[in-house]
Design a protein around this motif. Sequence first.
Motif, PDB file in Angstrom:
ATOM      1  N   GLU A 105     -51.307  83.732  84.896  1.00 48.97           N
ATOM      2  CA  GLU A 105     -50.323  82.818  84.302  1.00 48.97           C
ATOM      3  C   GLU A 105     -50.792  82.372  82.921  1.00 48.97           C
ATOM      4  O   GLU A 105     -51.147  81.223  82.694  1.00 48.97           O
ATOM      5  CB  GLU A 105     -50.151  81.616  85.229  1.00 48.97           C
ATOM      6  CG  GLU A 105     -49.657  82.007  86.618  1.00 48.97           C
ATOM      7  CD  GLU A 105     -49.744  80.868  87.617  1.00 48.97           C
ATOM      8  OE1 GLU A 105     -50.339  79.820  87.261  1.00 48.97           O
ATOM      9  OE2 GLU A 105     -49.228  81.024  88.739  1.00 48.97           O
ATOM     10  N   VAL A 106     -50.793  83.315  81.980  1.00 43.32           N
ATOM     11  CA  VAL A 106     -51.332  83.031  80.646  1.00 43.32           C
ATOM     12  C   VAL A 106     -50.238  82.942  79.574  1.00 43.32           C
ATOM     13  O   VAL A 106     -50.522  82.574  78.433  1.00 43.32           O
ATOM     14  CB  VAL A 106     -52.361  84.103  80.232  1.00 43.32           C
ATOM     15  CG1 VAL A 106     -53.581  84.044  81.131  1.00 43.32           C
ATOM     16  CG2 VAL A 106     -51.745  85.496  80.266  1.00 43.32           C
ATOM     17  N   TYR A 107     -49.018  83.280  79.935  1.00 39.47           N
ATOM     18  CA  TYR A 107     -47.943  83.271  78.944  1.00 39.47           C
ATOM     19  C   TYR A 107     -47.152  81.973  79.040  1.00 39.47           C
ATOM     20  O   TYR A 107     -46.647  81.618  80.107  1.00 39.47           O
ATOM     21  CB  TYR A 107     -46.982  84.445  79.160  1.00 39.47           C
ATOM     22  CG  TYR A 107     -47.587  85.802  78.908  1.00 39.47           C
ATOM     23  CD1 TYR A 107     -47.779  86.285  77.618  1.00 39.47           C
ATOM     24  CD2 TYR A 107     -47.963  86.618  79.970  1.00 39.47           C
ATOM     25  CE1 TYR A 107     -48.319  87.541  77.388  1.00 39.47           C
ATOM     26  CE2 TYR A 107     -48.509  87.882  79.753  1.00 39.47           C
ATOM     27  CZ  TYR A 107     -48.674  88.335  78.468  1.00 39.47           C
ATOM     28  OH  TYR A 107     -49.214  89.570  78.240  1.00 39.47           O
ATOM     29  N   GLY A 108     -47.027  81.263  77.927  1.00 40.87           N
ATOM     30  CA  GLY A 108     -46.174  80.092  77.840  1.00 40.87           C
ATOM     31  C   GLY A 108     -44.860  80.441  77.148  1.00 40.87           C
ATOM     32  O   GLY A 108     -44.756  81.476  76.471  1.00 40.87           O
ATOM     33  N   ILE A 109     -43.869  79.593  77.293  1.00 44.04           N
ATOM     34  CA  ILE A 109     -42.557  79.852  76.688  1.00 44.04           C
ATOM     35  C   ILE A 109     -42.682  79.978  75.175  1.00 44.04           C
ATOM     36  O   ILE A 109     -42.151  80.922  74.561  1.00 44.04           O
ATOM     37  CB  ILE A 109     -41.561  78.725  77.041  1.00 44.04           C
ATOM     38  CG1 ILE A 109     -41.347  78.666  78.567  1.00 44.04           C
ATOM     39  CG2 ILE A 109     -40.236  78.954  76.314  1.00 44.04           C
ATOM     40  CD1 ILE A 109     -40.748  79.927  79.146  1.00 44.04           C
ATOM     41  N   GLY A 110     -43.396  79.037  74.559  1.00 50.12           N
ATOM     42  CA  GLY A 110     -43.562  79.098  73.111  1.00 50.12           C
ATOM     43  C   GLY A 110     -44.255  80.357  72.667  1.00 50.12           C
ATOM     44  O   GLY A 110     -43.873  80.975  71.652  1.00 50.12           O
ATOM     45  N   GLU A 111     -45.277  80.764  73.421  1.00 48.35           N
ATOM     46  CA  GLU A 111     -46.011  81.977  73.062  1.00 48.35           C
ATOM     47  C   GLU A 111     -45.133  83.213  73.199  1.00 48.35           C
ATOM     48  O   GLU A 111     -45.176  84.125  72.373  1.00 48.35           O
ATOM     49  CB  GLU A 111     -47.240  82.111  73.957  1.00 48.35           C
ATOM     50  CG  GLU A 111     -48.142  83.274  73.589  1.00 48.35           C
ATOM     51  CD  GLU A 111     -49.355  83.366  74.487  1.00 48.35           C
ATOM     52  OE1 GLU A 111     -50.230  84.201  74.214  1.00 48.35           O
ATOM     53  OE2 GLU A 111     -49.426  82.591  75.470  1.00 48.35           O
TER      54      GLU A 111
END
Length: 781
Positions: free
Chosen positions: A740-746
């Motif tokens: 779980e390393v991806y954020g929405i902003g990223e």
Amino acid sequence: MLAAARAAVARRRLQTVIVGIVVLLSAATSVLGVGLLVASHGPFDDAFAEAQGAHVAATVSAEVPAGQLAATATATGVAAAAGPFDQVTAPITGMFGPPGLEFVIVGRGEQHGPVDRLTLTDGTWLTGPGQIVVTRRISGPRTRVGTTLTINGVSLRVVGVAASVTGTADGWVHPTQTDVLTGENTARQMLYRFTSPGADDAALRAALTTATSALPRGAVTGATTYVTIRLALNRSIAAIAPFVVAFAILGIVLSVLITVNVVNGAVVSGFRTIGILKTLGFTPGQVVAVYVAQVLVPALAGAALGVVLGALLAVPMLAQTDDAYGIPGDGAGVPLWVIGLVLAAAPLLVALAALGPALRAGRLAANQAISVGRAPRTGRGFRARRALTASALPRPVALGLGMPLARPSRALATVVALLLGAITLVFSSGLSASMIEVNTAFSRLDAVAVEVNVIVPDAFGNAPLPPPGPGGAPRAPIDPPDPADVAAAVAAMPGTAHSVLREDAEIRVAGISGEVRLFGYAGDASWAGHRLAAGRWYSGAGEVVLSSYTLRQTGLVLGDRVTLPGGRVVTVVGEVINGSDQYTMIGDESLVEQAFSARVEVGLTAGADSAAYTKALQAKYPEETSGVYVEDRAVSEESETFVIIQALIVMLTLLLSVVAALGVLNTVVLTTRERIHEIGVLKALGMTPRQTRIMVVTSMVGLGLLAGVIAVPLGVALHHAVIPVMGEGASTALPQSAMEVYGIGELVLLGGAGIVLAVLGALLPAGWAARTRVATALRAE
């Protein structure tokens, strides 16, 4: 024909450079990926086959009669067997090492046999009682051929150093040495090779169950398969190979795609040249050969340089595998056949990619080619371009967005190239973040900022000595403080949020072939950053947690009961992630009978400076005289494997990003050259150089945006597929945070990766178009 191809290579310098660089980079990633993949299995498999290694080394209760155990050699599915050999697990005195560490000693009369042929690296094989042959794990400065070791009170002279490819024992004595092969921890050893061993640990254990079905229930107390040994030896490479192979596949697809685009562009922009060649008498086959040769020349050069680069890039990961397999070999390195395969396959793929466009060139009639020229047919994309220019968009932007519509097939190929480049960026971004999470979980840096190491007297058979005094004068041996006293002093230090004393020991556990590193905590250590993959933390001296690596290598599961030295039985209640390539057990400090190291793990309060804390604590215990060393883990904790992985990720990402940008560069150059007359007309009507640059760059922005939007879910999916494979390759569970390393902003930012690559590839030709004079542009047709 050769003269025409040579002239085309010299004339189309940009095309030549692009093909050469693309093939170079894809060949390098292919050699690196395939080389690491082969290295994660090949050397061990060769050594295993040469030594007739044991598919399974079984430990059987000493109560089973030797004749009954020997009869299993003819059981269904057994191709060959060796044994039974008497076995004892006992400590050895007279060698350098932790106190109380026990070793597996086997009574074996022959060096070679039907299974597990031993390789002597020094000395000779046994000739009778009173002798022992040891492995390199035991041999060292104090244990070499000619020295004496003591096992169970019996003195034995070391006569040789040998290796077993699957590590079936730590030492061998003559089978008549019954005074050594006695004691509490005795057993029998049986080595098997199966006719159909299968490819995984489960299949091998099933074959063993079938072979030993005639033995009493529970007779087999432990088993080690060659699959687990291979995974252990190749752990680092096996973990890295999956993502390198993913990069290599992306690179190969990119190189083929860009080659097709380059040759297609060469055919389109060279229609008039094709017509002239045919007028001069070139046959369709000769025209095809000319266009294939145009890309084969730089492809051959690029492939030659690429395989060399790939082999060099593989060195850091393969350099330390020379001695991993315990038998003489040629050393680590990318196999020559891998280099030869890529060297032949890369130009072949380029030639096949070029064949389709070249055949198209060969089919063109001479008069058609001369009359058509190089501009796209009129009317293609006209309505869409007209709608764009009628919109509220700035005129240079509208014209730029409409440019790719004149060549839909080329635009599609560019979108795919940008898509693969953007997928690489999305994938590598997540991979890098995952590696940071994994490294944090393995090192526990987020919880344990400082470690206070305390020397344990006589831990390795010697009293600790301080550095020499002035003039080299010897000093008295260090008398280190009691670790418990140090732990109490640390707990009272300002800035300490948590602290706990940990004592380490090396032990032998019934049913596990290798030694187990036992971490014994003298207090609550639930705060110390050990991340659980399953189960729960231990709660008392009767429970332990094991590392993922230990569970995978031994076949133990949660709920199993294991027997420690002295007959103590504990229950496995949890699976912890620690990244170590040693069998690791964590439990209460009371389980440690004889520690070889002691340390206090320290968690600091919020805002505390670890460097200042370390300095202040070390001042209380001068290292030179106290035997206490305070370590600031924030600056000293570094994993070589993770450094190499991060470096590879950055390097491969840059390589494939450059390849994708080169594909855009080629597309924009071709499109700009085709429409140079149109650009001249626009300039004559008042378009400024700045507007020209915007128009050309914008021609790729729409394609880049489309590629970026599609790349995000595909890159995330690739990341989620590769990370678990890397964990399995390393024989360990991974923390959920690694997924779980991806954020929405990223993800939104990564969606713009296609635009970034498109703009980078378009900048150079955009500058060329902006600088082109009107008269020169109008004369181009």
